[in-house]
Write a protein that holds these residues in place. Structure first.
Motif, PDB file in Angstrom:
ATOM      1  N   ARG A   1      16.283  32.102 -30.663  1.00 18.90           N
ATOM      2  CA  ARG A   1      16.296  30.790 -31.304  1.00 18.90           C
ATOM      3  C   ARG A   1      15.802  29.779 -30.268  1.00 18.90           C
ATOM      4  NH1 ARG A   1      19.133  30.300 -36.309  1.00 18.90           N
ATOM      5  NH2 ARG A   1      18.341  28.153 -36.126  1.00 18.90           N
ATOM      6  N   PRO A   2      14.476  29.616 -30.149  1.00 17.66           N
ATOM      7  CA  PRO A   2      13.923  28.795 -29.062  1.00 17.66           C
ATOM      8  C   PRO A   2      14.482  27.384 -28.991  1.00 17.66           C
ATOM      9  CG  PRO A   2      12.184  30.021 -30.169  1.00 17.66           C
ATOM     10  CD  PRO A   2      13.421  30.221 -30.986  1.00 17.66           C
ATOM     11  N   GLU A   3      14.829  26.809 -30.156  1.00 18.56           N
ATOM     12  CA  GLU A   3      15.334  25.434 -30.129  1.00 18.56           C
ATOM     13  C   GLU A   3      16.657  25.338 -29.377  1.00 18.56           C
ATOM     14  OE1 GLU A   3      16.951  27.195 -34.013  1.00 18.56           O
ATOM     15  OE2 GLU A   3      15.263  27.451 -32.629  1.00 18.56           O
ATOM     16  N   LEU A   4      17.406  26.423 -29.319  1.00 19.72           N
ATOM     17  CA  LEU A   4      18.699  26.397 -28.641  1.00 19.72           C
ATOM     18  C   LEU A   4      18.568  26.405 -27.124  1.00 19.72           C
ATOM     19  CD1 LEU A   4      20.957  28.754 -30.794  1.00 19.72           C
ATOM     20  CD2 LEU A   4      20.432  26.330 -31.108  1.00 19.72           C
ATOM     21  N   THR A   5      17.419  26.805 -26.599  1.00 17.26           N
ATOM     22  CA  THR A   5      17.254  26.788 -25.144  1.00 17.26           C
ATOM     23  C   THR A   5      17.392  25.386 -24.578  1.00 17.26           C
ATOM     24  OG1 THR A   5      14.836  26.518 -25.182  1.00 17.26           O
ATOM     25  CG2 THR A   5      15.694  28.758 -25.257  1.00 17.26           C
ATOM     26  N   GLU A   6      17.202  24.369 -25.437  1.00 12.40           N
ATOM     27  CA  GLU A   6      17.321  22.984 -24.975  1.00 12.40           C
ATOM     28  C   GLU A   6      18.729  22.648 -24.508  1.00 12.40           C
ATOM     29  OE1 GLU A   6      14.705  21.507 -24.480  1.00 12.40           O
ATOM     30  OE2 GLU A   6      13.330  22.656 -25.714  1.00 12.40           O
ATOM     31  N   MET A   7      19.706  23.443 -24.889  1.00 11.85           N
ATOM     32  CA  MET A   7      21.060  23.211 -24.390  1.00 11.85           C
ATOM     33  C   MET A   7      21.114  23.226 -22.869  1.00 11.85           C
ATOM     34  SD  MET A   7      23.211  25.687 -26.951  1.00 11.85           S
ATOM     35  CE  MET A   7      24.614  25.648 -25.842  1.00 11.85           C
TER      36      MET A   7
END
Length: 476
Positions: free
Chosen positions: A382-388
């Protein structure tokens, strides 16, 4: 897998925190599809200097359960951690739990709850989403309505608490331009997007006046702070009615005298008017005149995590509610975030969500859930979660870990290596994040404590020793 981990773990410093250098169309993520709306006034993000932390070796040896038990077993049962410490260490690459001590016991997470909030809002809104603050035409010529969209970082002027925030003075200038020859005469405000109580019932009684939290309203400036100045101890006095304060600041910037009033019921449409003017050339009531937009969601999550910003956390939880079609309230947010956790495929046994910040003592989650969430975010699935990871404080470097891990010999090994969210309530201390072992293996870990009677400094030291031990041992 190695490519995904490299994208996660190369960091650079922003003026306001950290950001991940990631593969992929970053510019597109930070863009905005304006459509037919008035052009938003948006400041560009701050420039960034060179890298701080490097990439990992995805083939590094995995610590063993026996090795971890030997290394941290006694630390986990340390009396300084109180009556119970729930702990899980998980290998990020395989996703396997490699050490657990009561890891399935639901415990008060304190501010480590913000990890769930970050994942939920990134999963639903996406990293590029921006929160608008709009002005629409009021009932009579010259009257305008300031409409809050839930941006907690909105600023009155260039003297902002949050770098790159949308500004009311720029919104006022755009509003005057849209009005043309019509002089602004009155300001109304609308903060009805958020509903229900502005404080969660499970919060300690001193939180509204304690300087680390504020009312949850859809219209606010500088996270409800009465001044945009950053104080050394993190304390900031907050407005009791942030929407009124924001409306007054806007009226001042617009040059309108008098006290702003709540918008008349039914005067604010859900979105921009299809036609900006009537056939006679006058501006129809409800027509959108101007808007400004927040920094992208990736920056808001960064602000929330690096300094454990409670007001932003509650605003992010309401964004999840809005994205899932639920009321933007504590009730709607907790239902929406619980739903998203399930959609992410995470085991939610024992999960109880009361708020987005972790200030509520009725919040419950397990270290198993937290480490599974961190491993999912680092996996690249889930690439968007790497922003965490952009906002997770780095030991002896940034945010709430900036002053930790720097002195004692048994903790220095973690400096620059541990990246974690911390949490503190009276009797509860927590830390959850990722750490690279001396062999280069990336681990996710979570330590949640209950019944702590030792001083905060003593308990934090005990938590730090666990993380530092994970950093300096191969534990095989």
């Amino acid at each position: 897998m190695l490519v995904a981990l490299t994208g996660v773990l190369v960091l650079v410093v922003f003026a306001a925190g950290l950001v991940v250098l990631r593969p992929g169309p970053v510019a597109a993520w930070l863009g905005d599809d304006a459509g037919s709306r008035p052009t938003p006034v948006v400041d560009p993000p701050d420039p960034a200097p060179g890298p701080v932390l490097g990439a990992l070796d995805g083939t590094a040896p995995i610590p063993s359960e026996a090795g971890l038990t030997t290394a941290i077993g006694k630390l986990v049962t340390d009396n300084d951690l109180g009556g119970r410490a729930s702990v899980v260490v998980r290998d990020v690459v395989t996703g396997n739990v490699i050490y657990a001590n009561q890891g399935d016991v639901p415990t008060v997470p304190a501010s480590t709850m913000k990890l769930v909030t970050a994942a939920a809002v990134l999963a639903t809104r996406g990293p590029a989403h921006r929160i608008p603050t709009r002005v629409v035409a009021g009932p009579n010529p010259g009257e305008v309505i300031l409409v809050g969209g839930g941006d907690p970082t909105l600023a009155a002027s260039g003297k902002t608490f949050y770098p790159g925030a949308a500004r009311l003075d720029k919104l006022a200038a755009a509003t005057k331009k849209a009005l043309g020859s019509t002089a602004p005469t009155k300001v109304y405000y609308d903060s009805s997007l958020f509903s229900g109580p502005v404080y969660e019932p499970g919060w300690d009684s001193d939180i509204p006046t304690g300087g680390f939290g504020g009312p949850s309203t859809a219209l606010t400036i500088d996270g409800a702070r009465t001044t945009p100045k950053q104080l050394d101890n993190g304390y900031s006095e907050r407005f009791s009615k942030p929407d009124v304060a924001a409306a007054k600041a806007f009226a001042k910037a617009l040059g309108v005298a008098g006290t702003p009033a709540p918008a008349p019921k039914g005067s604010v449409p859900a979105g921009p008017s299809a036609a900006p003017t009537s056939p006679t050339g006058s501006i129809d009531p409800g027509t959108e005149l101007a808007r400004v937009e927040s920094p992208p969601m990736v920056r808001l999550v960064e602000y929330m995590l690096v300094d454990s910003d409670n007001v932003i956390a509650e605003a992010m939880a309401r964004q999840v509610a809005l994205a899932k079609g639920k009321p933007a309230s504590y009730v709607g947010a907790r239902a929406a975030m619980t739903e998203v956790v399930g959609e992410l495929g995470l085991k939610a046994d024992g999960l109880v969500l009361a708020d987005g910040s972790g200030l509520s003592r009725t919040d419950r989650l397990t270290p198993e859930l937290q480490t599974a969430l961190l491993a999912l975010a680092a996996s690249g699935k889930r690439p968007e979660l790497t922003e965490m990871f952009a906002g997770l404080p780095v030991a002896q470097w940034t945010g709430t870990l900036g002053e930790r891990f720097g002195e004692a010999n048994d903790r220095k090994a973690a400096a620059g290596i541990v990246r974690a969210k911390t949490g503190t309530l009276t009797g509860n201390h927590a830390m959850a994040g990722v750490v690279t072992t001396v062999d280069g293996r990336l681990l996710a870990f979570s330590v949640l404590t209950d019944g702590v009677t030792a001083s905060s400094d003593t308990t934090r030291g005990a938590l730090d020793r666990i993380a530092a031990t994970l950093a300096r041992c191969g534990c095989r």
